[in-house]
Design an enzyme around this catalytic site. Structure first.
Site: not given
Ligand code: S3P
Length: 433
Positions: A166, A314, A389
């Site tokens: 993440s 995403d 989305r």
């Molecule tokens: C993001 C990380 C992702 C993504 C989110 C934006 C970011 O989430 O799905 O839309 O800006 O760091 P995760 O860190 O939960 O994977």
């Protein structure tokens, strides 16, 4: 706006420049607040999520002027934030809540951060755990959900490997690392988007290590910057999708963010037969930016699994929605994270696409959407479950259906791209009816 009716057909044609990337906008705003001096950010995302970040920073005593994509942030340095008078509201934005939790962990005051119904259901243990290890006191609602009450300060450095890849969690720990005693390390087996690392360097943070193990040294002097946010690739894919669904379409998108930790989706498009081309690539503020063009073509279909999932997280709703327009269908595995996004995206996609007549098999960690042989989609009434989305993905599928599709609560697209429907109408020109 309420519901939105999508009539199928026509073509998508034109040249566009989309508003700034949501992920990068959040990071620039947060780091500008922690830097010394006034930063100017242009092409800041029009996403409601990024407005939530600005509102939270205002709640922490930061002066911000924002007008038509230009944002001026009067940074107060690492120790300039002020105890908020009331709970900070991240609304629908997981990035705002999780990344700011890292910053709040570094502050010697108590603050509370909350969000809307969707965000208050999403898992926060993933940030609570490492920030507690660093020494922050965090109280949460039952089941490690928001609101989070955070009392920070006196942090120690940790060496941390998030159990689930993440970028938000990585970023929270790196931001807290700005305030820790010692050098903080975040390790990742699967590389997630690295905008935080790129932006931290841009503002003057001292980092070493690299992919796989990122190390941040504490208490750098962060300095105000002039920054331009590249256009959002994760929004661009919906228009690329529309081009691929509608025969005769072609599209050029200017100044799209092409950071390699985000651009894997372009390789995937090419691998399924979509002619997506990149030109005039340049580096701006440490981020790759370029022009992306695409024209309609027959799609083969394919499978997404393993490390591809984090790299295209995403974009998966749009790719699933393209399934019925491919020869072999689209299959997604290892994507259980989709169940804890703004909605349970696996269930929402399966439901919406099935209502439109698609043949969909749902797995615990993904789904399979059958290709063309399952028959043409037909217009239906669909519920994106308040998830931007999902609304955009189902709208793209609706362009290739027989008959009109009604998207319920379509205004939820504003979370990432309020101008989605007006831009789509413009690109479809007079043929939109
Ligand atoms: C993001 C990380 C992702 C993504 C989110 C934006 C970011 O989430 O799905 O839309 O800006 O760091 P995760 O860190 O939960 O994977």
């Amino acid at each position: 706006m309420g519901k939105r009716v999508i009539s199928p057909g026509g073509t998508v044609e034109g040249v566009i420049e989309l508003p700034g990337d949501k992920s990068i906008s959040h990071r620039y705003a947060i780091l500008a607040a922690l830097a010394e001096g006034t930063s100017e950010i242009s092409n800041y995302a029009s996403a409601a999520d990024c407005r939530s970040t600005l509102e939270c920073l205002r709640g922490l005593g930061i002066g911000i002027e924002s007008k038509e994509g230009r944002v001026r942030v009067a940074g107060k340095g690492l120790d300039g934030l002020r105890e908020p008078q009331r709970a900070l509201d991240a609304e629908n934005s997981g990035s705002t809540m999780r990344m700011l939790a890292g910053v709040l962990a570094g502050q010697r005051f108590t603050s509370t951060i909350t969000g809307d119904d969707s965000l208050r259901k999403r898992p926060m243990r993933r940030v609570i755990e490492p920030l507690r290890q660093m020494g922050a006191e965090i109280r949460s609602h039952e089941g490690d959900r928001a609101p989070l009450e955070i009392r920070g300060g006196g942090l120690r450095a940790i060496d941390y490997t998030p159990p689930t890849p993440s970028a938000q969690v990585k970023s929270a720990v790196l931001f807290a690392g700005l305030y820790a005693h010692g050098v903080t390390t975040v390790r990742e087996g699967v590389n997630t988007r690295d905008h935080t690392e790129v932006a931290l360097r841009e503002f003057g943070a001292v980092m070493d290590g690299g992919r796989g193990a990122i190390r941040i040294h504490p208490r750098p002097k962060l300095t105000a910057r002039q920054l331009v946010v590249p256009s959002d690739l994760s929004t661009a894919v919906f228009f690329i999708g529309a081009t691929l669904v509608l025969p005769g379409s072609s599209l050029m998108l200017h100044n799209v963010g092409l950071n390699p930790t985000r651009a894997r989706v372009l390789d995937f498009f090419n691998s399924i037969g979509a002619p997506v081309r990149v030109a005039t690539v340049q580096m701006r503020n440490g981020e790759l930016v370029g022009d992306v063009s695409v024209r309609h073509a027959a799609l083969e279909g394919g499978t997404i699994s393993g490390s591809q999932v984090a790299e295209m997280i995403d974009e998966l709703p749009l790719l699933a929605a393209l399934g019925p327009f491919t020869e072999k269908g689209i299959e997604i595995h290892d994507a259980q994270e989709l169940r804890v996004k703004e909605s349970d995206r696996i269930a929402a996609l399966a439901e919406g696409l099935r209502q439109m007549g698609a043949r969909v098999e749902e797995f615990p960690d993904g789904l399979r959407v059958e290709g063309r042989s399952a028959g043409k989609l037909r217009g239906a009434k669909v519920d994106p479950r308040g998830d931007h989305r999902i609304a955009m993905a189902l709208s793209v599928a609706a362009l290739g259906a027989e008959g009109d599709t009604t998207i319920r609560d379509a205004e939820c697209v504003g979370v990432s791209f309020p101008e989605f429907y007006s831009t789509l109408d413009k690109l479809r020109g007079s043929e939109k009816k």
